[in-house]
Design an enzyme around this catalytic site. Structure first.
Site, mmCIF file in Angstrom:
data_model
loop_
_atom_site.group_PDB
_atom_site.id
_atom_site.type_symbol
_atom_site.label_atom_id
_atom_site.label_comp_id
_atom_site.label_asym_id
_atom_site.label_seq_id
_atom_site.Cartn_x
_atom_site.Cartn_y
_atom_site.Cartn_z
ATOM 1 N N GLU A 42 0.877 -1.303 0.006
ATOM 2 C CA GLU A 42 -0.218 0.586 -0.086
ATOM 3 C C GLU A 42 0.767 1.730 0.168
ATOM 4 O OE1 GLU A 42 -3.933 -0.261 1.757
ATOM 5 O OE2 GLU A 42 -2.448 -1.229 3.636
ATOM 6 N N GLU B 71 -3.939 -9.486 3.235
ATOM 7 C CA GLU B 71 -5.413 -8.771 4.517
ATOM 8 C C GLU B 71 -5.388 -10.118 5.014
ATOM 9 O OE1 GLU B 71 -2.846 -5.464 3.640
ATOM 10 O OE2 GLU B 71 -3.592 -6.966 2.782
#
Length: 268
Positions: free
Chosen positions: A118, A138
């Protein structure tokens, strides 16, 4: 004015006239992104908001191999609760980084996973080695990638691949990342930083104000165009750099026209 980074522990900062290089430097935990690194990234952003420069982000070596960032620090992440999520600890820093006045270049080697990916998605450019592994694991940990991947990835690579990465935990290798537009070029590990600086050199040869305005206009929603383009161009049409650079172009063109060609005649 240079950034005072002597007390930094998670980042190593090198600053030049037109760029700043921030190296993630927690090799003992594979550059896991913790609260200290986030605080130091905010400090870098504050400095670059006041003194716009190109930012290069890179990782370090861990266990003899290159690594960008293995993700968020799971030890800290496991302790976070609802109020921490609502504060957007990582997302606020990455969004601030994405909105810096001048372009951001991420130089990726080895793992760029979870929060590390990210952080990379927030950059304007991503260059990588052939050893890069990038993705969002995740959901396998019972959470979502909440620091930008859920909305940046679709724009970067398209809906189908974004869903594979986000919902199925797909980790892409270097060739796959290149093929799907997630990195712009691949390099040998010892050439990676050179490639990042070469890209920074090309950006640095442009007019800084024109680059900053271009970055801001590029980020505007579709409905703002073409009106925002016209307003931005109106500002640049009055800048001294526009007159100087265009005059230099015309002078160079005129000089070339005066030079004889191989057959002895002047260029037309």
């Amino acid at each position: 004015m240079q950034l005072d980074a002597e007390d930094f522990t998670a980042l190593t900062v090198t600053e030049g006239e037109d760029r700043l290089h921030a190296q993630l430097n927690r090799p003992e935990v594979r550059n896991a992104i913790d609260s200290t690194m986030i605080t130091e990234l905010h400090a870098v952003c504050e400095h670059l908001e006041a003194c716009p420069k190109i930012l290069i982000l890179s990782g370090t070596e861990s266990g003899g191999k290159g690594i960008f960032a293995s993700g968020a620090d799971i030890g800290q992440l496991r302790q976070r609760r609802r109020d921490d999520a609502l504060r957007g600890i990582n997302s606020a820093a990455f969004d601030r980084l994405a909105k810096l006045p001048m372009p951001v270049i991420a130089a990726l080697d080895g793992f760029a996973l979870g929060g590390g990916a990210e952080l990379a998605w927030a950059a304007d450019f991503r260059v990588a080695t052939d050893q890069v592994k990038i993705g969002q694991p995740e959901t396998g940990l019972g959470i979502i990638p909440a620091a930008g991947a859920l909305w940046r990835l679709k724009d970067l690579t398209g809906e189908a691949m974004a869903k594979e990465i986000l919902f199925a935990g797909r980790i892409l290798n270097a060739d796959e990342a290149l093929a799907h537009g997630l990195v712009s070029s691949l390099h040998a590990a010892d050439e990676l930083l050179g490639a990042a600086h070469e890209l920074a050199d090309r950006i640095g040869r442009q007019d800084p104000l024109a680059v900053q305005v271009s970055k801001r206009v590029f980020a505007m929603p579709r409905e703002a165009h073409p009106h925002v383009d016209n307003l931005a161009q109106a500002i640049l049409f009055e800048s001294e750099a526009k007159f100087d650079r265009m005059q230099a172009f015309l002078d160079k063109k005129a000089k070339r026209a005066e030079q004889p060609t191989n057959n002895g005649t002047k260029e037309s």
